[in-house]
Structures are given as structure tokens and as C-alpha cells.
Design a protein around this motif. Structure first.
Motif, mmCIF file in Angstrom:
data_model
loop_
_atom_site.group_PDB
_atom_site.id
_atom_site.type_symbol
_atom_site.label_atom_id
_atom_site.label_comp_id
_atom_site.label_asym_id
_atom_site.label_seq_id
_atom_site.Cartn_x
_atom_site.Cartn_y
_atom_site.Cartn_z
ATOM 1 N N VAL A 81 3.048 8.292 0.760
ATOM 2 C CA VAL A 81 2.567 7.817 2.064
ATOM 3 C C VAL A 81 2.497 6.294 2.038
ATOM 4 O O VAL A 81 1.939 5.706 1.109
ATOM 5 C CB VAL A 81 1.176 8.413 2.397
ATOM 6 C CG1 VAL A 81 0.553 7.706 3.599
ATOM 7 C CG2 VAL A 81 1.285 9.905 2.677
ATOM 8 N N TYR A 82 3.124 5.683 3.045
ATOM 9 C CA TYR A 82 2.989 4.236 3.266
ATOM 10 C C TYR A 82 2.110 4.063 4.491
ATOM 11 O O TYR A 82 2.581 4.205 5.631
ATOM 12 C CB TYR A 82 4.361 3.599 3.506
ATOM 13 C CG TYR A 82 5.294 3.677 2.317
ATOM 14 C CD1 TYR A 82 5.097 2.845 1.221
ATOM 15 C CD2 TYR A 82 6.362 4.558 2.291
ATOM 16 C CE1 TYR A 82 5.943 2.900 0.113
ATOM 17 C CE2 TYR A 82 7.221 4.618 1.190
ATOM 18 C CZ TYR A 82 6.997 3.790 0.115
ATOM 19 O OH TYR A 82 7.830 3.853 -0.972
ATOM 20 N N GLU A 96 0.844 -1.201 0.000
ATOM 21 C CA GLU A 96 0.000 0.000 0.000
ATOM 22 C C GLU A 96 0.871 1.241 0.000
ATOM 23 O O GLU A 96 1.777 1.368 0.837
ATOM 24 C CB GLU A 96 -0.870 0.021 1.253
ATOM 25 C CG GLU A 96 -1.999 -0.980 1.213
ATOM 26 C CD GLU A 96 -2.727 -0.992 2.538
ATOM 27 O OE1 GLU A 96 -3.123 0.089 3.017
ATOM 28 O OE2 GLU A 96 -2.888 -2.093 3.090
ATOM 29 N N ALA A 97 0.609 2.152 -0.956
ATOM 30 C CA ALA A 97 1.355 3.421 -1.019
ATOM 31 C C ALA A 97 0.571 4.374 -1.899
ATOM 32 O O ALA A 97 -0.048 3.956 -2.876
ATOM 33 C CB ALA A 97 2.732 3.184 -1.628
ATOM 34 N N HIS A 98 0.552 5.652 -1.545
ATOM 35 C CA HIS A 98 -0.042 6.642 -2.465
ATOM 36 C C HIS A 98 0.786 7.922 -2.466
ATOM 37 O O HIS A 98 1.351 8.321 -1.446
ATOM 38 C CB HIS A 98 -1.517 6.906 -2.149
ATOM 39 C CG HIS A 98 -1.758 7.481 -0.799
ATOM 40 N ND1 HIS A 98 -2.095 6.712 0.290
ATOM 41 C CD2 HIS A 98 -1.710 8.763 -0.341
ATOM 42 C CE1 HIS A 98 -2.244 7.488 1.345
ATOM 43 N NE2 HIS A 98 -2.008 8.733 0.995
ATOM 44 N N MET A 99 0.839 8.541 -3.644
ATOM 45 C CA MET A 99 1.640 9.759 -3.810
ATOM 46 C C MET A 99 0.865 10.966 -3.266
ATOM 47 O O MET A 99 -0.365 11.027 -3.352
ATOM 48 C CB MET A 99 1.978 9.989 -5.286
ATOM 49 C CG MET A 99 2.816 8.898 -5.928
ATOM 50 S SD MET A 99 4.403 8.588 -5.110
ATOM 51 C CE MET A 99 5.267 10.146 -5.377
ATOM 52 N N VAL A 100 1.626 11.919 -2.739
ATOM 53 C CA VAL A 100 1.060 13.182 -2.262
ATOM 54 C C VAL A 100 1.835 14.290 -2.969
ATOM 55 O O VAL A 100 3.062 14.371 -2.851
ATOM 56 C CB VAL A 100 1.231 13.313 -0.731
ATOM 57 C CG1 VAL A 100 0.794 14.683 -0.246
ATOM 58 C CG2 VAL A 100 0.460 12.222 -0.010
ATOM 59 N N SER A 101 1.119 15.136 -3.714
ATOM 60 C CA SER A 101 1.811 16.176 -4.477
ATOM 61 C C SER A 101 2.251 17.318 -3.543
ATOM 62 O O SER A 101 1.805 17.403 -2.388
ATOM 63 C CB SER A 101 0.876 16.747 -5.544
ATOM 64 O OG SER A 101 -0.135 17.483 -4.884
#
Ligand SMILES: Cc1cc2nc3c(=O)[nH]c(=O)nc-3n(C[C@H](O)[C@H](O)[C@H](O)COP(=O)(O)OP(=O)(O)OC[C@H]3O[C@@H](n4cnc5c(N)ncnc54)[C@H](O)[C@@H]3O)c2cc1C
Length: 432
Positions: A181-182, A158-163
């Protein structure tokens, strides 16, 4: 203290030791013979010892200093998967199958430590808060995005980018260029975790003797004769769990680990509104610098613990403290003048391939080389190592399948460290 950035009652010992002082163990001589002797009483050693003691082997843990004196009670309490190289890099080096197993080892360690703390009911402020891993330059944001996109889908990472535009939702700083973010990464009070493990080793019948340095290891028939500061102990199996403090007793390992100091401070308590603005989600934070900064709120949310490496050579926490404070202020200008309540350091173990290693050499079992990121992994690999000593198949990991590299003429004295750190800090500054 020389700098007025130190509080009048500032300490040069870990913040964590205020709540969890080094344990007072009975001052006894070690027994003459045991099944399993463990050298080093950090997470690796205790976790291995817990397995062997519960597996019915008489088990003795020795430490040259107080129990848990090494990194295991000095760290920042940030829990990640600990595997630094990405899947693609690992696949290039070891082939896709081993690469996937190593990535999985990282995922397993993260899941295991949460389950372990819960099932053993260890009171250590363990919380799955997630990590914000910040890009210190625009190129680094792109590299993070690529890495996230190229993770094998079936591993469920699970991971998502944050601008950069959304960054203030994660961190009260504009110094970064966004990040990733992990959500499964966690925070813990590392000394409480260590104390919980120590208590469980003792109640499982394991012995722990502090201030008892191992000074020589000799093969003796099927086992070992272990020379210590307090007499000779014979052992069927020996586990070496000395990581960044590995010395001349184990020359093969010493040629493979690079001891590096990591430095950290705690600030004095800050206003609640400041903490909420700077760290709104109470995540653990790190960045893409080669010479990384890592920081987080304390478990009670009152202060910041800020770590990294601020000099090429090893230095004194009296010197590193104000320098870390200056780096913290560079990220959070409103913290100018904030005073330091604790400044301390410890030695982590880097390796030439940026991977930790576990296995057996010349009959000695070892797990080491967490490259500065071993809270979850040292506990997990220690557990697997204990299983390996017991001869259990489930003890094998993907990391067992890699060879442990060294370099010609390297014998444990990292003469190349200061110029390398200076070079990488310069590159980090340019990129930022
Ligand atoms: C300042 C700092 C911050 C860190 N922050 C983080 C973090 O936030 N997240 C993370 O994942 N990791 C972090 N780490 C790294 C992490 O703490 C380590 O990877 C981990 O604790 C290693 O555990 P260990 O049991 O292998 O070694 P250690 O805990 O270092 O234990 C080794 C022990 O071996 C003993 N020893 C050595 N030689 C002998 C001998 N001859 N005889 C007997 N005993 C001996 C030493 O006295 C020592 O107690 C940090 C480390 C430091 C120093």
C-alpha cells in the motif's frame, strides 16, 4: 454492439466525457506571432503554458483535435509518483546522486499535484485514497517487499506490505498474493482536472486553438516558423507536448517514444454493497504484471473503471471491452455478467529506459514518455518545462540529467510491440 456484455446505450467514448464534454473553444485562426507555441493540449502542454502565460510570455497552445483529446481526458485517474524503475536500478544506471534526484522528482510530482489542485481550487474529485499494488505471484510479493525495504530512508517514501491473509481488507479478491500500500497515491476525475487547467490557461491570457495540427517546424533565426493547418505562426520558443501522439513533425522525439494503446472500460452501476465488498477502501489498484491491470471505483463510488491491455496488436474498443470484462471477472468472479457502459482507449508513450524525459533538443523544449503513468507527472513536468522555457533555475529536475535513449533502426513504428506484449502476457499468466 456485437457483444451482449455491452449495455444497450454503451458508448465508445471516455466515461469522463459524459460529465465533461470536450470544450467548445472559439473557432479562430491562430495569431501570426507568439513568444511561446505549445504543440499538444494535454496536461504537459497546458501546465507548461500556464507557467509561460503567467510569466508574461504570449502563449499559444495548438491541438490537432479537440482540446484535451489525447490521454489527458482518457486515463484512469490514478495518481502515483510515476517512476517505474526502483532506486537500486536507477543508481546502477545513473549513479546514486541522480537516482535519488529522480526518485525525489517522483515524490515531488505527487506532492505538487495535490497542492496545485488545492491552491487553484480545481473541482476534480481529487482524493488521497492510497494505492494497493497487488502481487500477481508469490515471487512478486517478495520482490515488492525487497523494493520497499531498499528505498532510501531519507526520501520518506511511505509504503507498507499487506500479506495475502490480510488482503481482503484491501480488495474483495483472492487472485493476488498480497501487495503493497502506498498511502499517498491519489485518485482524480482526469477530465475535470484537464478542464480546470484549460480554464486557468485561458484566464491567464494564454490562447488555445483546437483542430489546428502543427504540420512542420522550421528554425528561423533565433526562433521557429511553425506551419499549421491554419497558417504559419512564428514563435520564439516551441514546446512539444505530444507524448503518445508524437508524429513526423518531431523525428528526433519520434525515434525515442513507443506509442502503445491502453484500453479501459466502465461498468454499469453496481449495488453499493458489492462496491463496498470489492473495494472497501476505495483505493486505486494496480498489479505487478508486466502488462498491468489498473482499476478503481468511479468518483461517486457507483461503478468500476477497469483498464489494461488485452491484445498483442492494437484493437478496437468494441473488441477490448469484453476482454477487459473477462479479466475483471477473473479477479472478481461475482461480477460475471456485469455489463459495460463505456469502452475506450488512448495512446501512451513508452520509452526504452522506462523513464519519462524532459529537456531541449535542437531548440525544441519537450517533456514526454510517461510510460502509461503520467497524470501527476505530466502536470508536474509540464510545469518544470514551462519554468525551463522562462530560464528559471528551479525548472531543472533530476530527469534532465539523463540521456534519452533510442535503438538502431527505430523510427517510430514499434514493429516489435505485438510479439513483446504477447510474450509478456504469457509470462504474466504463468506467474499468476
Ligand atoms: C486508457 C488510459 C489510461 C491511463 N491511466 C492512467 C492512470 O490511471 N494514471 C496515470 O498516471 N496515467 C494514466 N495514463 C497515462 C496519462 O493519461 C498520460 O501519461 C498523460 O495524460 C500524458 O499527457 P500529455 O499531455 O503528455 O499527452 P496527451 O494528453 O496524450 O496529449 C497529447 C496531445 O498532442 C496532440 N497532438 C499530437 N500531435 C500534434 C500535432 N502535430 N499538432 C497539434 N497537436 C498534436 C494530440 O491531439 C493530443 O491531444 C493513461 C492513459 C490511457 C490512454
Amino acid at each position: 454492439m456485437a457483444s451482449d456484455l455491452f449495455a444497450s446505450d454503451a458508448k465508445l467514448t471516455p466515461y469522463w466525457w459524459d460529465r465533461t464534454p470536450r470544450p467548445a473553444l472559439p473557432d479562430v485562426a491562430p495569431p501570426k506571432a507568439v513568444d511561446v507555441l505549445v504543440v499538444g493540449s494535454g496536461y504537459t502542454g497546458l501546465s507548461a503554458a500556464l507557467q509561460t502565460a503567467r510569466g508574461g510570455r504570449s502563449t499559444l497552445v495548438l491541438d490537432a483535435e479537440d482540446a484535451g483529446w489525447g490521454c489527458s481526458t482518457r486515463n484512469g485517474g490514478q495518481i502515483s509518483t510515476s517512476i517505474k524503475p526502483g532506486y537500486e536500478e536507477l543508481a546502477r544506471r545513473h549513479g546514486p546522486e541522480t537516482a535519488a534526484r529522480i526518485v525525489k522528482d517522483g515524490q515531488n510530482s505527487l506532492a505538487w499535484i495535490g497542492d496545485f489542485v488545492a491552491s487553484e481550487q480545481i473541482d476534480c474529485d481529487f482524493k488521497v485514497v492510497g494505492r494497493f499494488h497487488a502481487a500477481h505471484g508469490p515471487r512478486h510479493y517478495d520482490a515488492l517487499a525487497l523494493r520497499v525495504a531498499n528505498q532510501p530512508k531519507d526520501l520518506g517514501i511511505e509504503a507498507h506490505m499487506v500479506s495475502r491473509a490480510e488482503q481482503r481488507g484491501e480488495l474483495g479478491s483472492d487472485a493476488y498474493h498480497g501487495g503493497v500500500v502506498y498511502p499517498r497515491h491519489a485518485s482524480v476525475d482526469p477530465a475535470r482536472l484537464h478542464q480546470g487547467m484549460l480554464d486557468r490557461v485561458l484566464t491567464s491570457g494564454g490562447g488555445v486553438v483546437a483542430h489546428c495540427r502543427v504540420t512542420a517546424l522550421r528554425r528561423n533565426g533565433g526562433g521557429f516558423e511553425v506551419e499549421t493547418a491554419r497558417g504559419i505562426v512564428s514563435a520564439r520558443n516551441v514546446v512539444v507536448a505530444t507524448n503518445g501522439y508524437t508524429g513526423e513533425v518531431t523525428p528526433w522525439l519520434r525515434r525515442r517514444v513507443i506509442p502503445i494503446g491502453s484500453y479501459i472500460i466502465a461498468t454499469e452501476p453496481l449495488p453499493r454493497e458489492t462496491m463496498a465488498r470489492l473495494m472497501p477502501k476505495a483505493r486505486v489498484i494496480s498489479d505487478t504484471r508486466k502488462v498491468v491491470y489498473y482499476y478503481r471505483p468511479s468518483p461517486d463510488g457507483s461503478r468500476i473503471l477497469f483498464g489494461g491491455r488485452v491484445s498483442a496488436d492494437e484493437t478496437d474498443p468494441r473488441v477490448s471491452g469484453p476482454r477487459l470484462q473477462a479479466e475483471m471477472v477473473r479477479l472478481f468472479p461475482e461480477l460475471a455478467g456485469t455489463r459495460i457502459s463505456h469502452s475506450w482507449c488512448g495512446f501512451v508513450a513508452y520509452t526504452f529506459d522506462e523513464l519519462m524525459h524532459v529537456g531541449e533538443q535542437d531548440g525544441l523544449h519537450y517533456a514526454t514518455g510517461y510510460c502509461g503513468s503520467g497524470v501527476g507527472m505530466a502536470c508536474y513536468l509540464g510545469m518544470r518545462l514551462g519554468q525551463q522555457v522562462l530560464g528559471l533555475r528551479e525548472g531543472q529536475t533530476g530527469l534532465n540529467a539523463t540521456s534519452f535513449p533510442t535503438r538502431p533502426f527505430y523510427s517510430g513504428n514499434p514493429w516489435f510491440l505485438a510479439p513483446s506484449v504477447a510474450y509478456y502476457r504469457w509470462r504474466d499468466r504463468i506467474a499468476a
